[in-house]
Design a protein around this motif. Structure first.
Motif, PDB file in Angstrom:
ATOM      1  N   LYS A  54       0.839  -1.201   0.000  1.00  0.00           N
ATOM      2  CA  LYS A  54       0.000   0.000   0.000  1.00  0.00           C
ATOM      3  C   LYS A  54       0.870   1.245   0.000  1.00  0.00           C
ATOM      4  CE  LYS A  54      -4.487   0.396   0.521  1.00  0.00           C
ATOM      5  NZ  LYS A  54      -5.409   0.525  -0.608  1.00  0.00           N
ATOM      6  N   LEU A  55       1.856   1.206   0.869  1.00  0.00           N
ATOM      7  CA  LEU A  55       2.769   2.333   1.001  1.00  0.00           C
ATOM      8  C   LEU A  55       3.562   2.533  -0.288  1.00  0.00           C
ATOM      9  CD1 LEU A  55       2.992   4.048   3.483  1.00  0.00           C
ATOM     10  CD2 LEU A  55       4.870   2.599   4.297  1.00  0.00           C
ATOM     11  N   ALA A  56       4.067   1.444  -0.828  1.00  0.00           N
ATOM     12  CA  ALA A  56       4.839   1.516  -2.069  1.00  0.00           C
ATOM     13  C   ALA A  56       3.983   2.085  -3.188  1.00  0.00           C
ATOM     14  CB  ALA A  56       5.353   0.124  -2.444  1.00  0.00           C
ATOM     15  N   ASN A  57       2.732   1.683  -3.180  1.00  0.00           N
ATOM     16  CA  ASN A  57       1.832   2.179  -4.216  1.00  0.00           C
ATOM     17  C   ASN A  57       1.641   3.692  -4.118  1.00  0.00           C
ATOM     18  OD1 ASN A  57      -0.955   2.745  -5.472  1.00  0.00           O
ATOM     19  ND2 ASN A  57      -0.455   0.693  -6.180  1.00  0.00           N
ATOM     20  N   GLU A  58       1.466   4.172  -2.901  1.00  0.00           N
ATOM     21  CA  GLU A  58       1.339   5.621  -2.711  1.00  0.00           C
ATOM     22  C   GLU A  58       2.584   6.344  -3.191  1.00  0.00           C
ATOM     23  OE1 GLU A  58       0.302   6.711   1.340  1.00  0.00           O
ATOM     24  OE2 GLU A  58      -1.294   5.192   1.267  1.00  0.00           O
ATOM     25  N   LEU A  59       3.723   5.772  -2.861  1.00  0.00           N
ATOM     26  CA  LEU A  59       4.977   6.404  -3.265  1.00  0.00           C
ATOM     27  C   LEU A  59       5.082   6.449  -4.791  1.00  0.00           C
ATOM     28  CD1 LEU A  59       7.286   4.780  -0.571  1.00  0.00           C
ATOM     29  CD2 LEU A  59       6.636   7.194  -0.718  1.00  0.00           C
ATOM     30  N   SER A  60       4.628   5.413  -5.439  1.00  0.00           N
ATOM     31  CA  SER A  60       4.696   5.394  -6.907  1.00  0.00           C
ATOM     32  C   SER A  60       3.821   6.487  -7.506  1.00  0.00           C
ATOM     33  CB  SER A  60       4.278   4.032  -7.445  1.00  0.00           C
ATOM     34  OG  SER A  60       2.877   3.932  -7.485  1.00  0.00           O
ATOM     35  N   LYS A  61       2.739   6.811  -6.815  1.00  0.00           N
ATOM     36  CA  LYS A  61       1.852   7.848  -7.341  1.00  0.00           C
ATOM     37  C   LYS A  61       2.389   9.240  -7.049  1.00  0.00           C
ATOM     38  CE  LYS A  61      -2.541   5.511  -7.627  1.00  0.00           C
ATOM     39  NZ  LYS A  61      -3.596   4.861  -6.872  1.00  0.00           N
ATOM     40  N   LYS A  62       3.045   9.362  -5.913  1.00  0.00           N
ATOM     41  CA  LYS A  62       3.538  10.666  -5.495  1.00  0.00           C
ATOM     42  C   LYS A  62       4.711  11.123  -6.336  1.00  0.00           C
ATOM     43  CE  LYS A  62       2.597  10.877  -0.806  1.00  0.00           C
ATOM     44  NZ  LYS A  62       3.075  10.550   0.534  1.00  0.00           N
ATOM     45  N   ASP A  63       5.587  10.193  -6.670  1.00  0.00           N
ATOM     46  CA  ASP A  63       6.853  10.559  -7.306  1.00  0.00           C
ATOM     47  C   ASP A  63       6.835  10.194  -8.785  1.00  0.00           C
ATOM     48  OD1 ASP A  63       9.377  11.014  -8.124  1.00  0.00           O
ATOM     49  OD2 ASP A  63      10.362   9.772  -6.598  1.00  0.00           O
ATOM     50  N   PRO A  64       6.760  11.210  -9.654  1.00  0.00           N
ATOM     51  CA  PRO A  64       6.679  10.940 -11.096  1.00  0.00           C
ATOM     52  C   PRO A  64       7.902  10.169 -11.606  1.00  0.00           C
ATOM     53  CG  PRO A  64       6.682  13.327 -10.627  1.00  0.00           C
ATOM     54  CD  PRO A  64       6.809  12.637  -9.326  1.00  0.00           C
ATOM     55  N   LYS A  65       9.023  10.305 -10.902  1.00  0.00           N
ATOM     56  CA  LYS A  65      10.241   9.608 -11.345  1.00  0.00           C
ATOM     57  C   LYS A  65      10.083   8.089 -11.334  1.00  0.00           C
ATOM     58  CE  LYS A  65      13.479  11.442  -8.671  1.00  0.00           C
ATOM     59  NZ  LYS A  65      12.886  12.589  -7.941  1.00  0.00           N
ATOM     60  N   THR A  66       9.153   7.590 -10.526  1.00  0.00           N
ATOM     61  CA  THR A  66       8.979   6.141 -10.447  1.00  0.00           C
ATOM     62  C   THR A  66       8.265   5.596 -11.672  1.00  0.00           C
ATOM     63  OG1 THR A  66       6.814   6.320  -9.400  1.00  0.00           O
ATOM     64  CG2 THR A  66       8.718   6.294  -7.928  1.00  0.00           C
ATOM     65  N   SER A  67       7.673   6.468 -12.448  1.00  0.00           N
ATOM     66  CA  SER A  67       6.862   6.088 -13.615  1.00  0.00           C
ATOM     67  C   SER A  67       5.876   4.971 -13.287  1.00  0.00           C
ATOM     68  CB  SER A  67       7.736   5.718 -14.822  1.00  0.00           C
ATOM     69  OG  SER A  67       8.561   4.621 -14.514  1.00  0.00           O
ATOM     70  N   GLY A  68       5.274   5.079 -12.106  1.00  0.00           N
ATOM     71  CA  GLY A  68       4.134   4.218 -11.794  1.00  0.00           C
ATOM     72  C   GLY A  68       4.461   2.863 -11.202  1.00  0.00           C
ATOM     73  N   VAL A  69       5.739   2.577 -10.993  1.00  0.00           N
ATOM     74  CA  VAL A  69       6.104   1.298 -10.370  1.00  0.00           C
ATOM     75  C   VAL A  69       7.103   1.582  -9.256  1.00  0.00           C
ATOM     76  CG1 VAL A  69       7.163  -0.959 -10.708  1.00  0.00           C
ATOM     77  CG2 VAL A  69       5.779   0.039 -12.529  1.00  0.00           C
ATOM     78  N   TYR A  70       6.772   1.156  -8.042  1.00  0.00           N
ATOM     79  CA  TYR A  70       7.697   1.392  -6.937  1.00  0.00           C
ATOM     80  C   TYR A  70       7.948   0.098  -6.181  1.00  0.00           C
ATOM     81  CZ  TYR A  70      10.003   3.574  -2.991  1.00  0.00           C
ATOM     82  OH  TYR A  70      10.921   3.921  -2.038  1.00  0.00           O
ATOM     83  N   LEU A  71       9.210  -0.220  -6.005  1.00  0.00           N
ATOM     84  CA  LEU A  71       9.596  -1.417  -5.245  1.00  0.00           C
ATOM     85  C   LEU A  71      10.134  -0.984  -3.895  1.00  0.00           C
ATOM     86  CD1 LEU A  71      10.300  -4.501  -5.072  1.00  0.00           C
ATOM     87  CD2 LEU A  71      12.502  -3.913  -6.117  1.00  0.00           C
ATOM     88  N   MET A  72       9.504  -1.440  -2.836  1.00  0.00           N
ATOM     89  CA  MET A  72       9.976  -1.152  -1.487  1.00  0.00           C
ATOM     90  C   MET A  72      11.390  -1.729  -1.346  1.00  0.00           C
ATOM     91  SD  MET A  72       9.030   0.265   1.392  1.00  0.00           S
ATOM     92  CE  MET A  72       7.346   0.715   1.086  1.00  0.00           C
ATOM     93  N   PRO A  73      12.367  -0.927  -0.822  1.00  0.00           N
ATOM     94  CA  PRO A  73      13.738  -1.431  -0.730  1.00  0.00           C
ATOM     95  C   PRO A  73      13.781  -2.791  -0.029  1.00  0.00           C
ATOM     96  CG  PRO A  73      13.644   0.865  -0.086  1.00  0.00           C
ATOM     97  CD  PRO A  73      12.240   0.437  -0.333  1.00  0.00           C
TER      98      PRO A  73
END
Length: 438
Positions: A147-166
């Motif tokens: 859920k958190l990773a998903n929010e981060l992917s939406k917040k940060d355009p640099k992620t281009s919609g996919v965010y992997l939690m470290p």
DNA sequence: TCTGGGGTCCTAGGACCC
DNA sequence: TCTGGGGTCCTAGGACCC
């Protein structure tokens, strides 16, 4: 196991745009039932400062000034889009849990970071190509972190919609130190203030505290959260949906209702709607609650709740029986002299229909055959010819209690491709748990 | 003038029993 | 004044989510 949360961006607004390509680049707002509140905004509408949940009358001028396209919500259409998105997602995942109309959790075998990124992007591209809907993907070992990773992917355009939690624990903790605990899924106002009182301010604080200690002041919910943010999964991906426990059909009135007959008709209507959902799921109900409320937002008016609780013995899925029971209960329920704003019917004590309960004499098959047949025929006709093609006379002819929906997208052949309005059947995605809300 | 509609889960406390 | 102790079941209401 690696998990992901796929979440459709601005879902209802995206559906409206997919239906009408002329809306490309145009700010879009979708209204709740009765055209009351803003429940979805396109990116352009967010930029204009239209808040989520705003009463429409408060932002109407703003919308007019900026040429915002305003749509009444159309849950049937959004449900069709949802089906197609979920089908596409299912093809990419080992397991899938459809969590809401616009979100699904997915399970994958373990992957390298590199593979996870590639997978995330290919899912995103595939869903977009097949449905016109953009999804964001958050990847992590647990659902709360997804859920958190998903929010981060939406917040940060640099992620281009996919965010992997470290995946590295120290790195992850460092990230979580910058995120307030109240932004976690499952932490609302109450829990947040309780956590704060014990010095838990950031998600990292929660990850570092002993889960057993959390339990003493935040209960089992807090304990599970603490484990999940540490990377220990407490929620599995649930493919088999459990049977529903309650059914609600309710609406605000377009105009306040003051006549007893009109309220009775609206309640009969909701009883039948609720009974349809019941039959769809193969259930019967043992309790009906019919209720009505005055307008909570009118501080100048006296407030009143009216309620009737009816036990159904034996339990039933017969909409006629329910409507009749409510009509009878009106004497007890009706309070004259109020402006009723909202009414509905709530069904509880649900159980599987057609099951005889051992040891309970008199509880035979739930319904006499002819009653069951009548409902089957009504359901079949309404499925073929549209909602309310046949309906109970007790739900009224004039229906002056109907909610507003003045901005429905006109689904002409031109802007509604057949496969959008009537998607292919035989979905392999179990959707029994899906709820049509945002 | 005008403010949505669904759901789930957990907990506390009362009823009841032995 | 003082008046057991434990268990289960049910319900209402709170908290949270989309």
């Amino acid at each position: 196991m690696l998990r992901a949360l796929a979440d459709c961006n601005n879902f209802f607004a995206s559906c409206e745009r997919a239906l009408n390509p002329a809306l490309q680049g145009v700010p879009i707002v979708v209204l709740s039932n009765n055209d009351g509140c803003v429940v979805a905004r396109s990116a352009e509408a967010k930029v204009l400062g239209i808040p989520m949940g705003a009463p429409f009358f408060q932002v109407r001028r703003l919308c007019e000034t900026h040429g915002v396209h305003v749509a009444s919500s159309n849950f049937e259409v959004y449900g069709d889009f949802s089906n197609r998105v979920m089908e596409a997602l299912a093809e990419h995942a080992r397991d899938i849990e459809v969590y809401s109309i616009d979100e699904a959790f997915m399970g994958f075998p373990d992957l390298t970071d590199e593979q996870a990124f590639v997978l995330g992007h290919s899912i995103r591209n595939d869903v977009l190509a097949r449905t016109g809907i953009t999804v964001s993907i958050g990847l992590a070992p647990t659902q709360v972190l997804c859920k958190l990773a998903n929010e981060l992917s939406k917040k940060d355009p640099k992620t281009s919609g996919v965010y992997l939690m470290p995946t590295d624990v120290a790195k992850r903790l460092e990230l979580l130190r910058s995120i307030p605990v109240d932004s976690l899924w499952g932490v609302g106002k109450g829990t947040a203030s309780r956590l704060r009182a014990y010095g838990v301010i950031t998600v990292a604080d929660l990850a570092e505290i002993e889960p057993e200690r959390i339990r003493s002041f935040a209960g089992v919910v807090g304990e599970r959260l603490a484990l999940e943010v540490r990377g220990v999964p407490c929620h599995g991906i649930v493919e088999e949906s459990s049977p529903r426990q309650s059914i609600l059909s309710s609406r605000s009135f377009g105009n306040p209702v003051t006549q007893r007959d009109n309220l009775a008709e609206a309640l009969a209507h909701h009883a039948f709607r609720a009974s349809e959902k019941l039959r769809e799921d193969g259930l019967v109900a043992g309790t009906i609650v019919a209720f009505a409320r005055t307008n909570r937002h009118r501080e100048d008016q006296e407030q009143q709740d009216a309620e009737a609780v009816i036990r159904l013995d034996p339990p039933t899925h017969d909409g006629r029986r329910m409507a009749a029971a409510i009509t009878q209960a009106m004497d007890a329920m009706w309070i004259p002299g109020f402006q009723w704003k909202r009414a509905g019917v709530y069904l509880a004590d649900l159980s599987s229909s057609g099951v005889t309960q051992p040891g309970l004499p008199g509880l035979g098959p739930a319904e006499p055959v002819q009653r069951r047949k009548l409902m089957e025929v009504m359901d079949a006709l309404n499925a073929e010819h549209g909602k309310d093609a046949v309906r109970l006379a007790s739900t009224g002819l004039e229906r002056i209690w109907k909610p507003k929906a003045e901005r429905l997208t006109n689904l002409t052949v031109k802007n509604a491709p057949a496969e959008v309005v009537k998607p292919e059947g035989d979905s392999r995605v179990k959707r029994t748990r899906i709820r049509f809300h945002e």
